[in-house]
Design a protein around this motif. Structure first.
Motif, PDB file in Angstrom:
ATOM      1  N   UNK A  74       0.829  -1.209   0.000  1.00  0.00           N
ATOM      2  CA  UNK A  74       0.000   0.000   0.000  1.00  0.00           C
ATOM      3  C   UNK A  74       0.862   1.256   0.000  1.00  0.00           C
ATOM      4  N   UNK A  75       1.887   1.265   0.869  1.00  0.00           N
ATOM      5  CA  UNK A  75       2.769   2.433   0.945  1.00  0.00           C
ATOM      6  C   UNK A  75       3.572   2.603  -0.338  1.00  0.00           C
ATOM      7  N   UNK A  76       4.094   1.493  -0.843  1.00  0.00           N
ATOM      8  CA  UNK A  76       4.876   1.561  -2.085  1.00  0.00           C
ATOM      9  C   UNK A  76       4.012   2.035  -3.250  1.00  0.00           C
ATOM     10  N   UNK A  77       2.759   1.631  -3.237  1.00  0.00           N
ATOM     11  CA  UNK A  77       1.835   2.056  -4.291  1.00  0.00           C
ATOM     12  C   UNK A  77       1.756   3.580  -4.342  1.00  0.00           C
ATOM     13  N   UNK A  78       1.574   4.208  -3.177  1.00  0.00           N
ATOM     14  CA  UNK A  78       1.448   5.663  -3.152  1.00  0.00           C
ATOM     15  C   UNK A  78       2.787   6.363  -3.379  1.00  0.00           C
ATOM     16  N   UNK A  79       3.886   5.723  -2.952  1.00  0.00           N
ATOM     17  CA  UNK A  79       5.197   6.314  -3.231  1.00  0.00           C
ATOM     18  C   UNK A  79       5.500   6.287  -4.732  1.00  0.00           C
ATOM     19  N   UNK A  80       5.054   5.232  -5.405  1.00  0.00           N
ATOM     20  CA  UNK A  80       5.298   5.106  -6.844  1.00  0.00           C
ATOM     21  C   UNK A  80       4.497   6.157  -7.621  1.00  0.00           C
ATOM     22  N   UNK A  81       3.236   6.349  -7.225  1.00  0.00           N
ATOM     23  CA  UNK A  81       2.395   7.296  -7.968  1.00  0.00           C
ATOM     24  C   UNK A  81       2.582   8.735  -7.475  1.00  0.00           C
ATOM     25  N   UNK A  82       3.345   8.912  -6.379  1.00  0.00           N
ATOM     26  CA  UNK A  82       3.522  10.255  -5.805  1.00  0.00           C
ATOM     27  C   UNK A  82       4.068  11.266  -6.822  1.00  0.00           C
ATOM     28  N   UNK A  83       5.145  10.949  -7.562  1.00  0.00           N
ATOM     29  CA  UNK A  83       5.638  11.932  -8.544  1.00  0.00           C
ATOM     30  C   UNK A  83       4.586  12.323  -9.575  1.00  0.00           C
ATOM     31  N   UNK A  84       3.809  11.343 -10.027  1.00  0.00           N
ATOM     32  CA  UNK A  84       2.752  11.633 -10.993  1.00  0.00           C
ATOM     33  C   UNK A  84       1.687  12.539 -10.385  1.00  0.00           C
ATOM     34  N   UNK A 123      -5.278   1.851 -10.495  1.00  0.00           N
ATOM     35  CA  UNK A 123      -4.108   2.495 -11.108  1.00  0.00           C
ATOM     36  C   UNK A 123      -4.387   3.069 -12.503  1.00  0.00           C
ATOM     37  N   UNK A 124      -4.997   2.331 -13.427  1.00  0.00           N
ATOM     38  CA  UNK A 124      -5.247   2.906 -14.763  1.00  0.00           C
ATOM     39  C   UNK A 124      -6.118   4.162 -14.714  1.00  0.00           C
ATOM     40  N   UNK A 125      -7.072   4.182 -13.787  1.00  0.00           N
ATOM     41  CA  UNK A 125      -7.964   5.343 -13.684  1.00  0.00           C
ATOM     42  C   UNK A 125      -7.215   6.572 -13.177  1.00  0.00           C
ATOM     43  N   UNK A 126      -6.223   6.345 -12.296  1.00  0.00           N
ATOM     44  CA  UNK A 126      -5.422   7.462 -11.798  1.00  0.00           C
ATOM     45  C   UNK A 126      -4.653   8.122 -12.937  1.00  0.00           C
ATOM     46  N   UNK A 127      -3.991   7.314 -13.757  1.00  0.00           N
ATOM     47  CA  UNK A 127      -3.208   7.859 -14.870  1.00  0.00           C
ATOM     48  C   UNK A 127      -4.090   8.407 -15.999  1.00  0.00           C
ATOM     49  N   UNK A 128      -5.297   7.887 -16.110  1.00  0.00           N
ATOM     50  CA  UNK A 128      -6.176   8.281 -17.199  1.00  0.00           C
ATOM     51  C   UNK A 128      -6.966   9.551 -16.892  1.00  0.00           C
ATOM     52  N   UNK A 129      -7.435   9.698 -15.643  1.00  0.00           N
ATOM     53  CA  UNK A 129      -8.392  10.760 -15.329  1.00  0.00           C
ATOM     54  C   UNK A 129      -7.787  12.016 -14.708  1.00  0.00           C
ATOM     55  N   UNK A 130      -6.609  11.903 -14.099  1.00  0.00           N
ATOM     56  CA  UNK A 130      -6.050  13.066 -13.401  1.00  0.00           C
ATOM     57  C   UNK A 130      -5.216  13.920 -14.351  1.00  0.00           C
ATOM     58  N   UNK A 131      -5.553  15.200 -14.447  1.00  0.00           N
ATOM     59  CA  UNK A 131      -4.853  16.094 -15.369  1.00  0.00           C
ATOM     60  C   UNK A 131      -4.438  17.425 -14.738  1.00  0.00           C
ATOM     61  N   UNK A 132      -5.178  17.904 -13.735  1.00  0.00           N
ATOM     62  CA  UNK A 132      -4.905  19.224 -13.176  1.00  0.00           C
ATOM     63  C   UNK A 132      -5.287  19.254 -11.702  1.00  0.00           C
TER      64      UNK A 132
END
Length: 414
Positions: free
Chosen positions: A31-41, A171-180
């Motif tokens: 869980x923690x690694x998941x958020x650390x990985x997506x943190x830069x994005x 995960x796919x929804x995070x990369x697909x829907x977040x823009x601003x």
């Protein structure tokens, strides 16, 4: 040959404990690694202030979830562990599950009313009402997903598979829907949907795969559960208030960008902290029904040694990276030792000896020292480093208190 037989016997006798620990730890680390990985994005899309606003809203959500959980989890795990020792009667398991779910449902209604009042009364919450309302929906997972049941039956691998699976689906929804930065509410919606999906899967698994029927339990029959859970509720709510109160104070005094810095530093330290603290959770079902002072001493001494190694590891791995978060993570790394020992005293000394009020008193000490130290520091010299130092100081005071009362009441032979 004797030592080989000893090791083999120890492994057989503690196989369930080891399995439980591995999966409990793996779950939290993933869980923690998941958020650390997506943190830069997330920072690149939401910005420091946007992500800080999410972290602020998540802190409020955690406090509301603690109110709904009301401290039922540890007593519930203890009851389930005892039922399993006696043969694992499914009718008894169903009664415990139903009673606790009914009790939590009543609390959900009260918390919803309180949240509605806050949403109308507090300008910042009202401004971001959609974000906070979506976060509030996660409180439903406290009712549907009884992690304490899986802890009691020592099948935490199920929780790991469900929760991490739901994270991967999000995960796919995070990369697909977040823009601003305006999409902060979408990120909360994605995480909430993943949480509720996992909770529904867990509930269905208990009902149909485990075959545990959960009959209707009148609300009046939950009184004993409330009475048993009160000390743990006070402990949990103060622990959450301490952790999340620090975030709220940081946001109020320093701003959302500093909340983002603190959140990142805390996530870095949380990975090793959880890896160690889950040792106590995994051992709890076994120790709570049969333990000796000698066993508890060995566990604590081992935890001190490992914690010091983790602190040294944080110092080494973080050097030269994350200019602002690194010093904060160094200070927070001391909580690995303090919180691990504090949890050990609660799980292996206070709960087995039925000194539940000491669990509450312990958190009173931690909460008061933390919020007092952080508030004074922020008033005199506003800095996120002071926030981390206040949290570390509260952990030290917590351990000192546990040692003092244990010796004073002679709860454990030293």
């Amino acid at each position: 040959m004797a030592w080989r037989n000893y090791i083999a016997d120890a492994f057989r006798n503690n196989r369930k404990v080891a399995e439980n620990y591995v999966f409990m730890t793996l779950l939290q680390v993933l869980n923690m690694c998941f958020y650390l990985i997506v943190y830069p994005f997330l920072i690149s899309r939401l910005g420091d202030a946007g992500y800080g606003t999410y972290a602020f809203a998540w802190s409020v959500t955690c406090i509301l979830m603690a109110a709904v959980n009301f401290g039922f989890d540890l007593p519930g795990a203890k009851r389930v562990a005892q039922i399993m020792v006696d043969g694992g009667d499914k009718k008894q398991l169903g009664s415990v599950l139903s009673a606790i779910q009914t009790a939590k449902l009543g609390l959900e209604m009260l918390v919803a009313l309180l949240f509605a009042i806050l949403l109308l009364a507090v300008p910042f919450l009202r401004e971001h009402r959609l974000l906070f309302a979506i976060g509030f929906a996660q409180t439903l997972s406290c009712i549907l997903f009884p992690q304490w049941y899986f802890q009691g039956v020592q099948r935490m691998r199920v929780v790991t598979f469900i929760q991490f699976g739901s994270k991967l689906l999000s995960l796919p929804f995070i990369f697909w829907l977040l823009h601003s930065p305006d999409d902060v509410w979408l990120f909360m919606l994605i995480t909430t949907a993943a949480s509720l999906l996992g909770a529904a899967a867990a509930w269905l698994l208990i009902r149909f795969k485990d075959g545990v029927k959960m009959p209707f339990v009148p609300f009046a029959n939950t009184k004993q559960y409330y009475a048993e859970a009160v000390p743990f509720f006070l402990t949990n709510i103060m622990g959450i208030a301490k952790e999340q109160g620090v975030v709220l104070l940081t946001g109020a005094f320093l701003g959302m960008a500093d909340v983002a810095v603190y959140d990142l530093a805390n996530k870095i330290v949380t990975v090793p902290r959880i890896m160690l603290m889950k040792i106590n959770d995994a051992l709890f079902p076994k120790i709570v029904v049969q333990s000796t002072s000698k066993q508890v001493r060995r566990i604590m001494f081992g935890e001190v040694a490992v914690s010091l190694l983790v602190v040294a590891l944080v110092l080494w791995l973080g050097h030269g990276e994350l200019p602002m978060a690194y010093p904060v993570s160094i200070i927070l790394s001391t909580t690995v030792l303090f919180w691990l020992l504090g949890t050990a005293f609660v799980d292996f000394v206070f709960v087995p000896t039925n000194h539940r009020y000491l669990v509450t008193a312990n958190q009173v000490v931690a909460l008061v020292t933390c919020l007092s130290a952080v508030s004074v520091w922020l008033l005199l010299k506003p800095s996120v480093y002071g926030v981390a130092a206040g949290l570390a100081l509260s952990g030290l005071c917590e351990v000192i208190f546990c040692i003092a009362v244990t010796k004073h009441k002679n709860l454990m032979k030293w």
